[in-house]
Each structure stands twice: as structure tokens, then as C-alpha cells.
Write a protein that holds these residues in place. Structure first.
Motif, PDB file in Angstrom:
ATOM      1  N   ILE A   1      52.498  -9.364 -19.277  1.00 54.66           N
ATOM      2  CA  ILE A   1      52.969 -10.164 -18.153  1.00 54.66           C
ATOM      3  C   ILE A   1      53.817 -11.298 -18.717  1.00 54.66           C
TER       4      ILE A   1
ATOM      5  N   VAL B   1      55.585 -14.765 -17.867  1.00 50.07           N
ATOM      6  CA  VAL B   1      55.629 -15.848 -16.881  1.00 50.07           C
ATOM      7  C   VAL B   1      56.885 -16.672 -17.135  1.00 50.07           C
TER       8      VAL B   1
ATOM      9  N   GLY C   1      56.075  -8.140 -14.764  1.00 59.16           N
ATOM     10  CA  GLY C   1      55.134  -7.227 -15.395  1.00 59.16           C
ATOM     11  C   GLY C   1      55.911  -6.164 -16.150  1.00 59.16           C
TER      12      GLY C   1
ATOM     13  N   VAL D   1      51.687 -12.998 -21.516  1.00 61.23           N
ATOM     14  CA  VAL D   1      50.254 -12.713 -21.466  1.00 61.23           C
ATOM     15  C   VAL D   1      50.036 -11.231 -21.767  1.00 61.23           C
TER      16      VAL D   1
ATOM     17  N   ILE E   1      48.189  -7.766 -21.893  1.00 60.00           N
ATOM     18  CA  ILE E   1      47.167  -7.158 -21.041  1.00 60.00           C
ATOM     19  C   ILE E   1      46.330  -6.157 -21.844  1.00 60.00           C
ATOM     20  N   MET E   2      46.989  -5.384 -22.660  1.00 61.97           N
ATOM     21  CA  MET E   2      46.277  -4.395 -23.457  1.00 61.97           C
ATOM     22  C   MET E   2      45.713  -5.068 -24.710  1.00 61.97           C
TER      23      MET E   2
END
Lengths: 337, 337, 337, 337
Positions: B2, B4, B40, B63, B65-66
């Protein structure tokens, strides 16, 4: 060394400790307090360490009084040490600027980086050719190829060079191309590597470990010094704490603290310490105000294309502004930049 | 992943990020919030890491995620791995007891230690022959001589062996004498050493670094696994915190946490974690109750004469009592000890 | 107290320290080492603290020998203290189970929670009516209304109650409805509140501060005890470290450590310590194996609808399973659950 | 807010999360990755927090995107706030010097302290009358008597005053005598006290907690601001880490970081941060170079007779030298001191 006995420990346990101290040629001074007996041991600390006093029955704790570092201590040498890297002095009146990209990527990138940092007053070019990465799947560096690129760019602009080494093989290669080798934070207690750079005799930039105490850091320097290499520059690069906004927590108080405990020069790496581009400038100024002898700054010709650490790398223009601001702060504390 | 974006960042910065993602074969999904745009990125994470997104203008944070570990992850293998060391299984129903002195000192000491730990049910004898010591002036270990002493004592009592290696040379020697090599806390991110033990293919005991996150610890295991060596046992041994009464802070919650994230066995070293003899027993029981697959305990035939770590070493009698108590706790959680 | 003088400090500085010690009725013992003078001070520590020795010229450091806690220390009382809350004993053979939701939300929720925790063997119902929240915009608790809901639900099922107090006003209200008041981690060094609960004389659950050393925690208990209240139960709930997967790092070694330093009962809160539902069970078992006298567990009738901490709350069914498993572990260490 | 679902979670769990978001008036954006579904929630964060999303089945983690502080955030106010204390501005071009003893001891001591700090350029006199001490047996302060002594000394020399408050009662008293109240590190999350000083409307010096993240610190400021009090000055005073040579670790990078996140002024307390007199000067200079708006320094007319913190207190002569050196550093960064 002070040995604190447990409350109400039997007299024969006290006798046993005193006996062991005396057997090793130390004098034992008993202080009988209201509730406790405390034993002061006077003599050479070296022998004390292998005596196993801490494991004896009745011993609650052992409080060392002498600092464990010797060669690198301020007591061993009253004046500040100056370490010469290429034609740059670290530890003198002039603040030493060491700058360049996190990783060597291409010959062009290194040429651009060298040109930029030189024009802003840096004397030493940095660049990583052997990268210790958290993930085995991340870019690991160009190795010898990278060292050549850095070395050629540096020569073109009259810069000295520093690069990280991570084992004996990379040390051998680095010694062929660079003026100073760096021991990274993760290898600060890789004692075999410390001994090897000690024997190599080259200038060493010793970064503080992620969670190393100041004492452990100086003991790592002692490993290098004990092999006969006095060319050690310490580098504070942030310690690991609970704070998450910054990559690490820059411990600037370590600068004047270490300079009171040791004669070695101390530089600061504000890039890895903060991990945030906008904080690199303010912390560079703060480092010099705190008494740092130099700075290690990540500068990339094009940070948004950097293969690593782009988020914390300065562009040439940003670095130039920081270097300019440094001059006034350095002058304010009786230094030059 | 992600991404931002900063508040009110210009549309062309968003476009640039999207462009870079697509150029690397990833799909970009824009979420336009009230104040912010979030992107994303969907696709293979490996390629993302070398893209330098974090350094791009307008990007506030990235960020992940995995999780970055693959081979050692629970997703890669649903069942628990069992690692065989000599004739001992680590990771099965039986709690594996690994015990012995901090340092190999003499043949007699190792014989006495082996006899003692065997009689209490330990299957693996530990002992240090290459000691990474904070001070260059401390006892550094008997090296190959020590390995021979340990190996002979172990054979006499049918024990497997584990010893710490600190560089390629000590690894080569250790492979001749022991069944399992240990990577110590200080070398947890000595990536070249990790790769070397990975290539060696022997069982590896990987201690958690003093200030290593669980993710970094698993990434260190990934280094070993990525060289084709699946015989990895993780060892929690305490992390560095502000608390000073104990040597380190034993992070027992790491045991069930790691077992949810990874299929590798996890053992606990209560000796180095606490540094206090009286805490070793309670924390051994707690470790097994928390789900640990084994224990690594310092046991010395005569702790008050130990050359190192006497304060935290159990005597044979103390170890015997702990081993006895372990049986009931192991049974209570469906294991055997 | 040991006073370490600086190397080569002039004799008159030593004399000044000795003079000040004697002036306060203490005896000074000089130990002249090879490089340093060390002064042992024997006498009552209380008076030493207000003497300002640390600020005197020539003094490098002052090493306290005696622990600063008195009433709560193991030396003050050899046997374990047992604290009675309602009809539940904490500190005896029986493990005390304290359970309930993070926050009191509705009468129905508290009824369901009380029924659930009672049927699993808990003797004390917990629930927050005054919530110290990081954000002023978060739910702050139902206050007196909530205390009534909790109290009524508890009565229905014959449970004792515990709730957090955050100031004098909430303390006054809590004393009308509950059997035990809790001092939360953030208020562990709110000394006025400690004194107030000390004077109140009610049973107190004293949580360890987020970054409190064991010594500071025991000194907070000393504040309560020094007002004449001996009904103190200590609660380990995790300390703040660099590890990010878990909410905090549960310091289970604090359990046997504190029990060796103090006679007070110690319980463990695995919910706040880990912040992860799946870790609550294993850490509950580990806590009891380590010697904890009880557990404080977040249980919510419907965790996914919890107004706070739903991620770490057990459902009634999950709590029931943990309580069942506890029985075997408790028995294994000579306790009952 | 980004909601990361567990791998292979059933579609109805995704639907449940989306349903709950929509029910609270938020939009849900689904991103279907290779292995995972991620949900972006767009809307007002306040309502999200009470929804309990984290506890829902299938939810692995929730990643907040917006910062939780509002009134004190940089987004709420672009310009720097200036807080007026007596006739001193904090947050403008002029560096604000706040100095004085740890504890008010006598009228003479305060007179001497006020004279000394005034002559070195300080505008605000500090002194503790309500002391939050780790031990109940340590000196707890002169309370109202002390406030009078400080107030009279300050008037004589035209200084403003600041003192720590520890509860509602001490706040009431302080408001009668001083110009600014201080919330100490231990009370940073004493939310009731924060609300009370918020309602009092007086200037507040808010120290960072011993282990408070920057975000928690700003949220504590938000508590004060949310009661309508905008006169908040933040004070970095060191955080707790593993390093033992210094009392705390001064996190100077928090200064530029906080100034980028918030419009509030930030000052630095180098005395409590380091605990070592010799480090106070260098860290004062570094603080100003890093962008601090002021300093809070312990100065005692006779440090070796100080009732507390003598080790870290400057003498008037030492403070005078630091104040002199500050002028050049302040000028170098475009400020005045």
C-alpha cells in the motif's frame, strides 16, 4: 571490583571469596554494613574476569569499578586522535564530510555522486558494494565491479573512499580499492572481522550496533586496537528503540559521552539514524553542535531511482544546502566545515 | 503493498507512482480518500523492492502487506518441521533437552558435564569452543582442542553435540566434530555466515539477535533456507530492554508467535535470557508451557569454577531437578520430556 | 552505598565526601585501589539519599548496595502474602482467575460475561468503567453507570470485582461498587493516586508501567504499603520494546524475579501483553508454569462487537478451553486452577 | 484505514467487514491481490475507531492511514504557534531559556538561582515544589511554601515561572503563583490531569513520557487542546533505552520530526535527558541546532548541596558559559539566544 554478598550469608562463603581473590594476587577489603558484607577487590582486573567470582555461593552481585576498555580509553591518551583517510583528517578542527549513495549502482551514478559531493565540500566518497540486506532476495551489491566504479569516480575528483566490508573476502577486495573500510552496525560484534581489520591496519569506520551500549561499542574498537590498528573512527548511527516514526533513534549524547571516555574521533550518520530525508539536515547541524568530528550522509544523484534507501537519501541540491548551513554551525563551535 | 501519498500531492506525482508500478508489471488500484490518495499495488513483491517507490516525490509511506519470508513461512508448509540432530528429533512430541557448559574447559569437565546431562535426560551436549566475547582480553575458547574434548565426552554417553561457530574457519572445524552448529545472537545478521551454514547443509541452531525483531529473525532463517538447508531450529534467548535485574528479557510470546508464522521448531535458552540461576528453572517450565520444542540450558559440573557465565549455570543437581519438573509440565501440554 | 571517586581526584575531595558521610552519622570505609579510591558508606540509607553526594566534586558514581524497597521486600516478610478479594484468595495454592471485558458496555454484556467467566472457574469479574484512552476522541467508559452494571452482574454469579481507577473521583466511586481497584500501567507512577489507594485500604491490583523497571514497580507498591495498605497484588502486563508484532513484550521472568524480591502475589495479564487472541492461551499456561498466582484475561461475550480491544479478547468458548488447559499445568507445578 | 484480511479468508468474512463499514457511513474499496484481499475504508476516522473491526473474523490487521491528532497537527495550522509565558514568547525567533533548580529548597537558594539565571539571559525560572519521586521516602517538595519562595525570587528579577503539577490540588495551588505549569514525564498519560490543565487555560509545558512514542505525546497534547487550551509547549527530555551511561537517551530527532507533524513549540531538557553535567552544554547547543525553540536546564547555586539531581545540575558559572555559546549556534541557524 566490588563484590556484594547476600544478606546473612555464612562467614565461610565470605572466606571463600576472599581466598579466591588472594589466590589470584588481589587484595580483599571487607566492609561490614548493617545488613550486608561488601568486599572491595584491589588489583588487576584482567585476572578477575576469569575467576568466576559471580558464580560463587553467597555472591549476590559483582560491580565493576574500572572501565574494561584500555587502548581506546581517554586515560590511555589525553589528546584527541586524528585519523588520516587519503588526504582527509578526521578528528581535527575541520569537520569531515563523507557522502555518497547507499549502493554503487553504475559508473555514471558514481561519477555524478562524486561530482556532487565534491562540489559541496565532501572529502570522502561513500558507496556500498557489499550490502548486508535483511532479505536474501534484495539487491546484494555489485561487489568488486562496484568498488572499481567508486574508486574511478573518486580519483577523478580527488576524493578518498570508504566502503563497508562484511567478511574476510570482501575485506581483501576492499583493501585494493578504498582508503577506509566500514564495519556496519550488524557486524559490530563480529569479532573475527574486527580482528581482521585490526590486522589489516587500514583506517576503519566502526558503526555502533543497533542495540550496542557505548561500552560494547568501545570494546569493539578495543578489538581492533588490540591488533595494533589505531586508525579507528567511531560512527553513531542510531539505536533501536520503541519509536516507530524514525528508522532508529539517533543518540547524539553519545558523541560528547564517547569523547569523554575515549580519544577516538566520532562521526554521525544522520541518514540511517532517521531514515527520513527531511530530518537529515537538522540532525547534521545538531551533530556538529554536539561535537561530532564528521558526518556520513547518503547522497544520490537521483534519490527516486535509488536501488536502496531512496527515502533517506539527499539529492545533490539538498546536500549542498546542508553543507552550506554546516559552515555557520561549525564556526559557532570553533570548528570549520 | 500500500502506497500512502502525501496530502494534496499533485496528480502527476500519483501518475508517476502508478507508471512505475505498471512498468514493473504490477497493477495499481487508487483509493481516493477525503484527504489522501492511497495506492494499492498488486503483484509480485520481489520486484517491488528494487523499484525505489519510497524515494519518489509525494510518497509519504509504503506499507508492506505480504510477509517477506517465504521458505520458512507457515504458508510454505502447514505441518511443523522436525529437525534431526544425531539421533534426537527437535520439533516432535518429545521436548529436546540441550545442555552443557558455556565453554569447553577441560576433558574432565566435559566428561562430567556429559554424564550429568545425560543422566537427566538431555539428548544433546552443548559447549563453546569458539567464544565471541565482548572483551578481546577475555577467554576466547579452546577451539579445535575443545571440539575434540566435547566430541569424545558426547560419544561416551551417546549424546549429540552442538557448538557455536563464528566464521568460516570455525565452521569448517565444527563440521568435523559436531552434529549441529549454532549461530549466536551477535551473528544473527552475519549474512555471509548464514549463507555458509546454509550451504553446509548441517542442522543449525539460529539464536535470535539481541535486538532482532521476529521478522528479522525469520529473515535470517530465510537466508539459510534459501541456500537449500531446511534443518533450522530457532532459539529465543532474550532481547535487550531497559530492565537491568535480568541479563536480557526473555520474550516467551515469541514462541507461539513464531510457530504461527513459521513451520520451524523453536527452542528457548533460559540461561542467557535471564542470567540468573534461580530463574532458569521457572523459565524452563514456562517455555515448555508456551509451546517450545526444546531447551538450551547451561549446566556446569562446578558452576563456581566456571570460566564464564557461572552465575547463570546450573549444577548437575539443579538441572536434574528442573528436568524432573519438566516432565509434568510437558505432559500437561501434551508433550513428553 | 559505594562511592567511586574519579581517577586522580585530589585528596581534599575525598575528605569532603568522608566528612559529609560522617556528618550524617555514617561510617566511611576507604579502599585505595591501584588507580582509584572507592568509599564504602555504612549506615542508614534513607539519610544518604538527601545528602547530594552525587553532585560533589570528584565523585564519579554512586552505587547503591541496598534495595530501596522495604515494606514490600522479601526481607520484610519471608512468607508469601495472600490478598483476599471478596471471597477469593490471591497468592495461595489456587490460581486466581480474573476475567471480563475491556470495557463495560451494557448490562446484558456484563451479565453474559459474568456468566461465561464464572462457568469457566473465574472468581473475579473485571471490566473498565473509567478508560484511560490514548485519544480524547475514543470511548472513555460508562463511569458510575458501568460500575453498577458490573456490580449487579457479579452479584448474580457470586463473583468478586476489579476495576481501574484513574483519579480520586473514580476511586471514590469504585470503592462503592467493587472489591478491588486497579492502578493501570499509565498511572503506575501517579504517586498521589498510589497514596490515595494506600489510604483507602482496599485490595489493589498494581500493573507494571509500560517501561517500568522491576525496581520502580516495587517502589510504586512501596508507596501504597507505606500508607498502611498491605493488600497489593502486582500485575505483569508486558513492557514496551522494539518488537512490533506483539502489542508489548510479556516479561514472564519478572514473575519469579519479583517473587524472590518481594512477598507480594504476582498475576499476569496475557491479553494486554500480547494484543493477539491466539497468544493469550499459550502465555496463560506459561505464566502459571513460571509461578504466577493468577491471570487477568480479557473475555468478551462477542469479541467482534467489542468497543475496545476486540482483537485480544477471548470469546467465552476460547476462555473455557484455556481455563481447562490451565488445570493440568497448575497441577504440574503444585498449584490448582 | 486499510484492512488486511487473512489469506484465503471466506468471502462472507469480507462481506461482513464491508457491511460494517458501510453501516457506519464509510466507503469500502476492495483490492484483490494475488493471495490476499485488502479493503480500503474511506471516510471519517473517528467513527471507525469504535467499530471493533480489529476483532472481526478474517481480519489480520488494520493499518491506520490518517494521523490521530487533529487540533495540534500541522494540517490544522500551517504557521508555528507561539506560546506567551509571562513576558516571554516560546516558539518565535528568540530561543527561550528556562532554568533553575530541580527542587525549591530555601528562599535564599531561589534568590541566588533567580539572580544567576537572569544574568545569563534566562526569561523563565523553574523549580519543583511538588516532586514526583520514585521512593516514598525521598524529599517530596516544599509545596505551597516552595511556590511562594520561587514566585518572590522571580518577581525580584522580572522572571516568569514554571513548576510541575502532579494532581488537581497542586494544580490549584500552582495557578496562584506561577505563569506556566509543567506536566512531568510520569504524568504524560494522566489523562484527567491533562484535561484539568486544559480547562485551566494556562500555558502548559508537556514533557514526553519515558517511553512515549511521538504519536502518544502529540495525543497527550491533543487532550489538553481538546479542552480549549492552545498554550502548549512540548518538551523532549529523553526516552528510556538500554543504554546505561546516560540517565535517558535524548531523542533530538524528535524536535524536527514533531515540528513537521505539529505547529506547537518544542523545547529540550538536556539535564534529565543525560543526567550528566558535562553533557548538558553540548546537548543544549545540539538542541538549538536541531531547531528547538527553547531549553529547560537545571541550574543550582551550589550543585553539590542540591537535595536532588545535583549530578546533572549546572553551577551558575557553567550555565553562563553555555548561554554564551548558545548565542553563536542560535545565530548560525537564524535564531537569537
Amino acid at each position: 571490583m566490588i563484590i556484594v554478598m547476600e544478606i546473612n550469608c555464612p562467614e565461610e562463603q565470605v572466606d571463600a571469596v576472599v581466598g579466591k581473590l588472594e589466590q589470584h594476587g588481589l587484595q580483599a577489603h571487607l566492609i561490614r554494613g548493617v545488613k550486608r558484607i561488601v568486599i572491595g577487590a584491589v588489583g588487576d582486573k584482567g585476572s578477575i574476569q576469569t575467576m568466576g567470582i559471580e558464580g560463587m555461593p553467597g555472591v549476590m552481585s559483582v560491580v565493576p569499578i574500572m572501565k574494561p576498555f584500555k587502548l581506546v580509553s581517554r586515560e590511555a591518551r589525553g589528546e584527541n586522535s586524528v585519523v588520516r583517510v587519503g588526504n582527509v583528517d578526521i578528528g581535527g578542527r575541520q569537520i569531515a564530510l563523507m557522502a555518497g549513495p547507499c549502493a554503487v549502482e553504475t559508473a555514471d551514478q558514481m561519477y555524478a555522486a562524486a561530482e556532487a559531493v565534491k562540489s559541496s565540500g565532501a572529502g570522502i566518497l561513500r558507496g556500498g558494494a557489499f550490502k548486508p540486506r535483511t532479505s536474501p532476495y534484495s539487491f546484494q551489491g555489485l561487489e568488486e565491479e562496484g568498488l572499481k566504479m567508486m574508486s574511478e569516480a573518486a580519483k577523478k575528483f580527488g576524493l578518498a573512499t570508504v566502503t563497508e566490508v562484511i567478511d574476510l573476502q570482501s575485506l581483501d577486495k576492499a583493501l585494493k580499492y578504498v582508503d577506509m573500510v566500514q564495519i556496519g552496525a550488524r557486524n559490530m560484534q563480529n569479532f573475527r572481522l574486527l580482528q581482521a581489520v585490526g590486522r589489516a591496519g587500514c583506517p576503519v569506520l566502526l558503526k555502533r550496533g543497533l542495540s550496542a551500549t557505548v561500552e560494547e561499542w568501545l570494546m569493539a574498537a578495543e578489538y581492533i586496537a588490540s591488533e595494533g590498528n589505531a586508525g579507528i573512527v567511531l560512527c553513531e548511527r542510531g539505536i533501536r528503540t520503541f519509536e516507530g516514526y524514525t528508522r532508529n533513534t539517533l543518540d547524539l549524547s553519545a558523541v560528547p559521552l564517547v569523547k569523554s571516555l575515549s580519544h577516538l574521533p566520532v562521526v554521525v550518520d544522520p541518514s540511517h539514524a532517521t531514515g527520513i530525508r527531511a530530518l537529515v539536515g537538522p540532525m547534521s547541524l545538531a551533530a556538529v553542535a554536539a561535537g561530532a568530528d564528521g558526518l556520513l550522509v547518503e547522497v544520490h544523484p537521483d534519490p527516486q531511482r535509488a536501488l536502496c534507501d531512496g527515502k533517506q537519501s539527499l539529492s545533490p541540491g539538498e546536500f549542498s544546502r546542508v553543507a552550506e548551513e554546516l559552515k555557520a554551525v561549525a564556526a559557532a563551535v570553533g570548528r570549520a566545515a
